[in-house]
Design an enzyme around this catalytic site. Sequence first.
Site, PDB file in Angstrom:
ATOM      1  N   TYR A  45       0.827  -1.218   0.000  1.00 49.56           N
ATOM      2  CA  TYR A  45       0.000   0.000   0.000  1.00 49.56           C
ATOM      3  C   TYR A  45       0.856   1.260   0.000  1.00 49.56           C
ATOM      4  O   TYR A  45       0.498   2.259  -0.622  1.00 49.56           O
ATOM      5  CB  TYR A  45      -0.991  -0.014   1.170  1.00 49.56           C
ATOM      6  CG  TYR A  45      -2.216  -0.818   0.818  1.00 49.56           C
ATOM      7  CD1 TYR A  45      -3.196  -0.285  -0.007  1.00 49.56           C
ATOM      8  CD2 TYR A  45      -2.358  -2.128   1.255  1.00 49.56           C
ATOM      9  CE1 TYR A  45      -4.302  -1.032  -0.385  1.00 49.56           C
ATOM     10  CE2 TYR A  45      -3.464  -2.886   0.892  1.00 49.56           C
ATOM     11  CZ  TYR A  45      -4.428  -2.329   0.074  1.00 49.56           C
ATOM     12  OH  TYR A  45      -5.511  -3.077  -0.318  1.00 49.56           O
ATOM     13  N   ASP A  88      -7.565   6.751  -4.642  1.00 48.70           N
ATOM     14  CA  ASP A  88      -6.630   7.859  -4.868  1.00 48.70           C
ATOM     15  C   ASP A  88      -7.332   9.182  -4.520  1.00 48.70           C
ATOM     16  O   ASP A  88      -8.508   9.206  -4.151  1.00 48.70           O
ATOM     17  CB  ASP A  88      -6.122   7.850  -6.321  1.00 48.70           C
ATOM     18  CG  ASP A  88      -7.226   8.074  -7.349  1.00 48.70           C
ATOM     19  OD1 ASP A  88      -7.954   9.082  -7.239  1.00 48.70           O
ATOM     20  OD2 ASP A  88      -7.379   7.240  -8.269  1.00 48.70           O
ATOM     21  N   CYS A 134      -5.405   2.989  13.262  1.00 43.37           N
ATOM     22  CA  CYS A 134      -4.951   1.865  14.079  1.00 43.37           C
ATOM     23  C   CYS A 134      -5.825   0.635  13.809  1.00 43.37           C
ATOM     24  O   CYS A 134      -7.043   0.752  13.693  1.00 43.37           O
ATOM     25  CB  CYS A 134      -5.025   2.251  15.557  1.00 43.37           C
ATOM     26  SG  CYS A 134      -4.646   0.866  16.654  1.00 43.37           S
ATOM     27  N   GLY A 166     -16.027   4.692 -15.940  1.00 45.60           N
ATOM     28  CA  GLY A 166     -14.878   3.816 -15.721  1.00 45.60           C
ATOM     29  C   GLY A 166     -15.016   2.808 -14.606  1.00 45.60           C
ATOM     30  O   GLY A 166     -14.077   2.589 -13.852  1.00 45.60           O
ATOM     31  N   CYS A 187      -2.980   3.912  21.385  1.00 45.81           N
ATOM     32  CA  CYS A 187      -3.222   2.759  22.272  1.00 45.81           C
ATOM     33  C   CYS A 187      -1.937   1.964  22.528  1.00 45.81           C
ATOM     34  O   CYS A 187      -1.903   1.146  23.450  1.00 45.81           O
ATOM     35  CB  CYS A 187      -4.308   1.848  21.694  1.00 45.81           C
ATOM     36  SG  CYS A 187      -3.794   0.877  20.260  1.00 45.81           S
ATOM     37  N   HIS A 209     -14.654   2.949  -1.129  1.00 45.94           N
ATOM     38  CA  HIS A 209     -13.655   1.931  -0.776  1.00 45.94           C
ATOM     39  C   HIS A 209     -12.512   2.517   0.041  1.00 45.94           C
ATOM     40  O   HIS A 209     -11.414   1.958   0.082  1.00 45.94           O
ATOM     41  CB  HIS A 209     -13.136   1.237  -2.040  1.00 45.94           C
ATOM     42  CG  HIS A 209     -14.213   0.435  -2.738  1.00 45.94           C
ATOM     43  ND1 HIS A 209     -14.121  -0.023  -4.026  1.00 45.94           N
ATOM     44  CD2 HIS A 209     -15.432   0.019  -2.289  1.00 45.94           C
ATOM     45  CE1 HIS A 209     -15.226  -0.696  -4.342  1.00 45.94           C
ATOM     46  NE2 HIS A 209     -16.040  -0.679  -3.309  1.00 45.94           N
ATOM     47  N   ARG A 225       1.816   2.063  -3.411  1.00 44.29           N
ATOM     48  CA  ARG A 225       0.699   2.685  -4.149  1.00 44.29           C
ATOM     49  C   ARG A 225       0.536   4.149  -3.746  1.00 44.29           C
ATOM     50  O   ARG A 225       0.197   4.990  -4.570  1.00 44.29           O
ATOM     51  CB  ARG A 225      -0.585   1.884  -3.925  1.00 44.29           C
ATOM     52  CG  ARG A 225      -0.465   0.491  -4.529  1.00 44.29           C
ATOM     53  CD  ARG A 225      -1.619  -0.388  -4.185  1.00 44.29           C
ATOM     54  NE  ARG A 225      -2.787  -0.077  -4.989  1.00 44.29           N
ATOM     55  CZ  ARG A 225      -3.997  -0.575  -4.745  1.00 44.29           C
ATOM     56  NH1 ARG A 225      -4.176  -1.384  -3.708  1.00 44.29           N
ATOM     57  NH2 ARG A 225      -5.008  -0.269  -5.520  1.00 44.29           N
ATOM     58  N   GLN A 285     -15.204   4.874  -6.220  1.00 45.09           N
ATOM     59  CA  GLN A 285     -14.665   3.629  -5.650  1.00 45.09           C
ATOM     60  C   GLN A 285     -13.146   3.723  -5.559  1.00 45.09           C
ATOM     61  O   GLN A 285     -12.503   2.817  -5.048  1.00 45.09           O
ATOM     62  CB  GLN A 285     -15.021   2.443  -6.550  1.00 45.09           C
ATOM     63  CG  GLN A 285     -16.496   2.153  -6.612  1.00 45.09           C
ATOM     64  CD  GLN A 285     -16.789   1.130  -7.701  1.00 45.09           C
ATOM     65  OE1 GLN A 285     -16.632  -0.064  -7.498  1.00 45.09           O
ATOM     66  NE2 GLN A 285     -17.213   1.596  -8.857  1.00 45.09           N
TER      67      GLN A 285
HETATM   68  N1  APR Z   1     -11.789   5.890 -19.195  1.00 38.38           N
HETATM   69  C1  APR Z   1     -12.950   5.326 -18.771  1.00 38.38           C
HETATM   70  N2  APR Z   1     -13.065   4.017 -18.465  1.00 38.38           N
HETATM   71  C2  APR Z   1     -11.979   3.248 -18.590  1.00 38.38           C
HETATM   72  C3  APR Z   1     -10.734   3.756 -19.028  1.00 38.38           C
HETATM   73  C4  APR Z   1     -10.675   5.139 -19.332  1.00 38.38           C
HETATM   74  N3  APR Z   1      -9.537   5.694 -19.752  1.00 38.38           N
HETATM   75  N4  APR Z   1      -9.840   2.737 -19.035  1.00 38.38           N
HETATM   76  C5  APR Z   1     -10.490   1.644 -18.606  1.00 38.38           C
HETATM   77  N5  APR Z   1     -11.782   1.938 -18.342  1.00 38.38           N
HETATM   78  C6  APR Z   1     -12.849   1.087 -17.829  1.00 38.38           C
HETATM   79  C7  APR Z   1     -12.733  -0.386 -18.164  1.00 38.38           C
HETATM   80  O1  APR Z   1     -13.275  -0.646 -19.462  1.00 38.38           O
HETATM   81  C8  APR Z   1     -13.574  -1.011 -17.045  1.00 38.38           C
HETATM   82  O2  APR Z   1     -14.947  -1.082 -17.406  1.00 38.38           O
HETATM   83  O3  APR Z   1     -12.785   1.143 -16.425  1.00 38.38           O
HETATM   84  C9  APR Z   1     -13.407  -0.029 -15.890  1.00 38.38           C
HETATM   85  C10 APR Z   1     -12.534  -0.529 -14.770  1.00 38.38           C
HETATM   86  O4  APR Z   1     -13.145  -1.610 -14.140  1.00 38.38           O
HETATM   87  P1  APR Z   1     -12.500  -2.300 -12.850  1.00 38.38           P
HETATM   88  O5  APR Z   1     -11.036  -2.517 -13.088  1.00 38.38           O
HETATM   89  O6  APR Z   1     -13.339  -3.476 -12.491  1.00 38.38           O
HETATM   90  O7  APR Z   1     -12.569  -1.143 -11.759  1.00 38.38           O
HETATM   91  P2  APR Z   1     -13.713  -0.779 -10.741  1.00 38.38           P
HETATM   92  O8  APR Z   1     -15.052  -1.049 -11.332  1.00 38.38           O
HETATM   93  O9  APR Z   1     -13.408   0.574 -10.248  1.00 38.38           O
HETATM   94  O10 APR Z   1     -13.405  -1.834  -9.604  1.00 38.38           O
HETATM   95  C11 APR Z   1     -14.118  -1.765  -8.422  1.00 38.38           C
HETATM   96  O11 APR Z   1     -12.684  -3.428  -7.407  1.00 38.38           O
HETATM   97  O12 APR Z   1     -10.423  -3.759  -7.559  1.00 38.38           O
HETATM   98  C12 APR Z   1     -11.462  -3.498  -6.669  1.00 38.38           C
HETATM   99  O13 APR Z   1     -11.719  -2.133  -4.744  1.00 38.38           O
HETATM  100  C13 APR Z   1     -11.231  -2.130  -6.058  1.00 38.38           C
HETATM  101  O14 APR Z   1     -12.522  -0.073  -6.218  1.00 38.38           O
HETATM  102  C14 APR Z   1     -12.111  -1.231  -6.927  1.00 38.38           C
HETATM  103  C15 APR Z   1     -13.276  -2.154  -7.231  1.00 38.38           C
END
Ligand code: APR
Length: 261
Positions: free
Chosen positions: A74, A112, A135, A201, A163, A127, A77, A109
């Site tokens: 983490y 960042d 803690c 996204g 703590c 998330h 990241r 979700q």
């Molecule tokens: N612009 C818009 N969408 C995009 C782009 C972009 N430049 N690049 C990729 N994508 C889309 C992909 O097509 C996909 O549908 O973003 C989506 C990402 O999906 P996931 O990777 O499943 O991400 P997310 O839905 O945020 O995941 C949810 O899962 O990994 C865990 O806790 C983590 O918050 C996260 C949760």
Amino acid sequence: MSVDLTVREALDAAIALARTARRVTILTGAGMSAESGVPTFRDAQTGLWEHFDPTELATPRAWARDKALCNAWYLWRVHLVRSVAPNAGHEAIARWATVPGRDVRIVTQNIDDLHERAGSTVLAHLHGSLFAWRCDICHHPAPTPHAPATPHERLAPDRCKRCAHGDIRPGVVWFEEPLPEAEFDAAIEVCREADLVVVVGTSGIVQPAATLPHLAGARGIPVIEIDPHETLFTEFATVSIRATAAGALPALVDALVATAG
Ligand code: APR
């Protein structure tokens, strides 16, 4: 419900919906930050961590088993996110909120802080956040620990100064952990009360966040999807824009700003 539209046609349809919408809820996922260069969950599995399954690292069990490994992952990241900047999509969303008469609520979700660094206020980080450590025993908040600029496979977590028994863990929601209740409730409310919901996204795979657009759809509230690929929301979205966040959002908001009185 959506029909196949070209990106231009879909954008025009989205602009028409956005023009009349006063209360706008924007739900964002990993794709929102992709063009900033934030590695997605799986892309983050490079280098030192490539042999670890992310679902094995992002769990309370993983923390209990090997805190130093989890902590180092983490903190790497944290460093990566600090080294990138908000993209044109984040900036467009921040601009949308400044259009007179618009009440724009952001539910993300993402862990960042790129919406905030673009100038937005985020209603709910469903998330959690890479910048809200606490803690693992008394839950007292703690400053984000030092994040080295080079990856380390293991870094012992800081001890809780309050703590003195617990270790400082990342304030993210791990698989098998519940979402922060107040933030999820707030997200439900703004999806039910919106004039327009925009989903950017997110694949729609991870529950319970993925239920949110459906709450709007079930009430007849229009849902715009912005994603280069089909998602689990595509079938019921009012308009699907097959473009990236940094491609579509500036065009949408520019058109809105140009006509806002
Ligand atoms: N612009 C818009 N969408 C995009 C782009 C972009 N430049 N690049 C990729 N994508 C889309 C992909 O097509 C996909 O549908 O973003 C989506 C990402 O999906 P996931 O990777 O499943 O991400 P997310 O839905 O945020 O995941 C949810 O899962 O990994 C865990 O806790 C983590 O918050 C996260 C949760």
